[in-house]
Design an enzyme around this catalytic site. Structure first.
Site, PDB file in Angstrom:
ATOM      1  N   ASP A 102       4.970   0.848   5.531  1.00  0.00           N
ATOM      2  CA  ASP A 102       6.568   0.694   4.401  1.00  0.00           C
ATOM      3  C   ASP A 102       7.725   0.775   5.384  1.00  0.00           C
ATOM      4  OD1 ASP A 102       4.495   0.027   2.444  1.00  0.00           O
ATOM      5  OD2 ASP A 102       4.661   2.198   1.592  1.00  0.00           O
TER       6      ASP A 102
HETATM    7  N1  URA Z   1       0.232   4.141   3.264  1.00  0.00           N
HETATM    8  C1  URA Z   1       1.325   3.336   2.685  1.00  0.00           C
HETATM    9  O1  URA Z   1       1.408   4.035   1.255  1.00  0.00           O
HETATM   10  N2  URA Z   1       2.341   3.244   3.631  1.00  0.00           N
HETATM   11  C2  URA Z   1       2.190   2.772   4.438  1.00  0.00           C
HETATM   12  O2  URA Z   1       3.443   2.754   5.646  1.00  0.00           O
HETATM   13  C3  URA Z   1       1.621   2.930   5.470  1.00  0.00           C
HETATM   14  C4  URA Z   1       0.155   3.334   4.313  1.00  0.00           C
END
Ligand code: URA
Length: 229
Positions: A102
């Protein structure tokens, strides 16, 4: 793809002539004579028949990058800076991302031009461990480790996450190992406890650990052992 199939796909040869070329030692893979039609010839291997180039071969590239918070893991975006913009353009144009993070997350990102390898790294069926340092907005509930180990049901996809391992470090921090990479997986797992994730840093994927010596935004090629691990 198998070598004999690649040869048969050429308009000038059928299956029989392809097998004859192999038997006569006229086929070379990466510069060496190859007699075995079963040999796997991924895109990265150079195939020649009688000095005629059939498949040019391409150098396989494998990189790790320490993604900073706020950078998008995408190839291009009109609004946000992307991880590809952290690399020289001629390198970035060849690579794709093996396992996104993310925008608000940081840490280990893998980039490659080898599609087979990236599928192996990210295929949920292969259950490769991915370890994250998680910081939460509220204290971590004492039931969290047990329920994560049992698996959390995601009604939207109707799946239950594979057993995950939570090592609590302090009231608001834990090291979490998960075995898939579902959409916003960790945020949604903590969402079950109404506990917002305020920091998420990926430390490792499979056998590959983020190099401690790398500052945010740094990248380097993977070592042989890391690629094979
Ligand atoms: N889980 C999430 O919520 N975000 C990420 O970036 C990776 C795993």
């Amino acid at each position: 793809m198998r070598l004999d199939r690649l040869l048969c796909l050429q308009p000038m040869w059928n299956r029989r002539t392809s097998l004859t070329l192999l038997a006569q030692g006229k086929v070379r893979v990466d510069g060496l004579t190859e007699y075995d039609g079963n040999t796997d010839v991924s895109l990265f291997r150079r195939v020649e028949v009688d000095d005629q180039l059939i498949q040019p071969g391409q150098q396989a590239l494998y990189m790790m990058l320490n993604k900073p918070v706020g950078i998008l893991s995408a190839t291009s975006d009109l609004v946000h800076k992307t991880v590809m913009e952290l690399l020289p353009e001629d390198l970035a144009s060849q690579l794709h991302i093996a396992g996104r993070l993310d925008r608000a997350s940081s840490g280990l990102m893998l980039l490659t031009n080898d599609g087979q390898w990236s599928r192996r790294m990210t295929d949920p069926e292969l259950k490769k461990p991915k370890t994250y340092l998680v910081t939460t907005g509220n204290p971590i509930d004492s039931d969290t480790a047990r329920l994560f180990a049992e698996g959390i049901h995601f009604p939207y996809e109707n799946i239950t996450t594979s057993p995950a391992e939570l090592e609590q470090l302090n009231s608001h921090q834990a090291r979490l190992t998960i075995y898939e990479g579902r959409y916003h997986q960790i945020k949604r797992m903590f969402g079950r406890f109404r506990n917002p994730v305020v920091g998420l840093h990926r430390e490792s994927m499979g056998e590959i650990r983020l190099d401690n010596g790398m500052a945010e935004g740094d990248y380097r090629e993977l070592l042989k052992g890391e690629i094979e691990g």
